[in-house]
Write a protein that holds these residues in place. Structure first.
Motif, PDB file in Angstrom:
ATOM      1  N   PRO A 135       0.802  -1.234   0.000  1.00 28.30           N
ATOM      2  CA  PRO A 135       0.000   0.000   0.000  1.00 28.30           C
ATOM      3  C   PRO A 135       0.827   1.273   0.000  1.00 28.30           C
ATOM      4  CG  PRO A 135      -0.798  -1.525   1.682  1.00 28.30           C
ATOM      5  CD  PRO A 135       0.461  -2.105   1.116  1.00 28.30           C
ATOM      6  N   SER A 136       1.955   1.296   0.697  1.00 21.82           N
ATOM      7  CA  SER A 136       2.754   2.520   0.728  1.00 21.82           C
ATOM      8  C   SER A 136       3.356   2.812  -0.650  1.00 21.82           C
ATOM      9  CB  SER A 136       3.839   2.426   1.796  1.00 21.82           C
ATOM     10  OG  SER A 136       4.718   1.353   1.504  1.00 21.82           O
ATOM     11  N   SER A 139       0.537   4.139  -2.847  1.00 23.90           N
ATOM     12  CA  SER A 139       0.236   5.514  -2.464  1.00 23.90           C
ATOM     13  C   SER A 139       1.260   6.478  -3.037  1.00 23.90           C
ATOM     14  CB  SER A 139       0.206   5.618  -0.945  1.00 23.90           C
ATOM     15  OG  SER A 139       0.073   6.954  -0.548  1.00 23.90           O
ATOM     16  N   SER A 140       2.533   6.114  -2.972  1.00 25.34           N
ATOM     17  CA  SER A 140       3.594   6.969  -3.503  1.00 25.34           C
ATOM     18  C   SER A 140       3.453   7.143  -5.016  1.00 25.34           C
ATOM     19  CB  SER A 140       4.943   6.362  -3.122  1.00 25.34           C
ATOM     20  OG  SER A 140       5.922   6.656  -4.061  1.00 25.34           O
ATOM     21  N   GLN A 143       0.564   9.463  -5.830  1.00 25.49           N
ATOM     22  CA  GLN A 143       0.933  10.862  -5.585  1.00 25.49           C
ATOM     23  C   GLN A 143       1.788  11.409  -6.725  1.00 25.49           C
ATOM     24  OE1 GLN A 143       2.757  10.720  -1.713  1.00 25.49           O
ATOM     25  NE2 GLN A 143       0.903  11.496  -0.722  1.00 25.49           N
TER      26      GLN A 143
END
Length: 178
Positions: A135-136, A139-140, A143
């Protein structure tokens, strides 16, 4: 242009404009037997081109929804599109890729997986499901994509590319003679 349909509940009409300046829509509703049905205007002179003498909006995709109509769009038996182009600059005008969407059946109740319907509390880390990305990292990447789209939108110019017309007229020096 008249279109026939079996009795339906219209939700949306989409099409690609081709130099039509104004659109009116009339419908005929399904009525009980032995009752004559009348044509009812549901959309009157909807502007598709802000200036009929220029190309702005001439080849745009258009979506019209039932909440934009002046009358009820349920039990529609026939649909009539009335196209107008007051400018003598365009010899032909029409609408293309016409699609009519009607109200679909109610969606059946869906069953959700346990991990979606019962969220895990923040104290314990969520179990990692097989096949799903980190997930991280996702997300990055999202963005970064958002930042790129914002940069592109900020650098977008409003100049038109295409024809060599100025105020609806052509410069003879820019045209080729063959």
């Amino acid at each position: 242009m008249a279109l026939c349909a079996l009795c339906c509940n219209l939700q949306e009409i989409t099409f690609k404009n081709y130099y039509t300046a104004f659109l009116s829509i009339r419908v005929r509703h399904h009525t009980p037997l032995h009752t004559p049905s009348k044509w009812v205007t549901c959309l009157r002179d909807h502007c598709l081109m802000p200036d009929p003498h220029s190309e702005e909006g001439a080849q745009e995709y258009v979506s019209l929804f039932k909440h934009q109509m002046l009358c009820d769009m349920s039990r529609v038996l026939e649909l009539r599109l009335i196209l107008r182009q007051p400018s003598p600059l365009w010899l032909s005008f029409t609408v293309e890729e016409l699609q009519i969407y009607q109200q679909g059946p109610k969606s059946p109740s869906l069953t959700f997986p346990k991990w979606l319907s019962h969220p895990v509390s923040n104290e314990q880390p969520a179990p990692r499901l097989e096949g799903l990305p980190d997930p991280s990292r996702v997300s990055s990447e999202v963005q970064q994509m958002w930042a790129l789209t914002e940069m592109i939108r900020a650098s977008h110019t409003s100049t038109r590319i295409g024809r060599f017309d100025v105020d609806g007229c052509y410069d003879l020096n820019l045209l080729s003679y063959t």
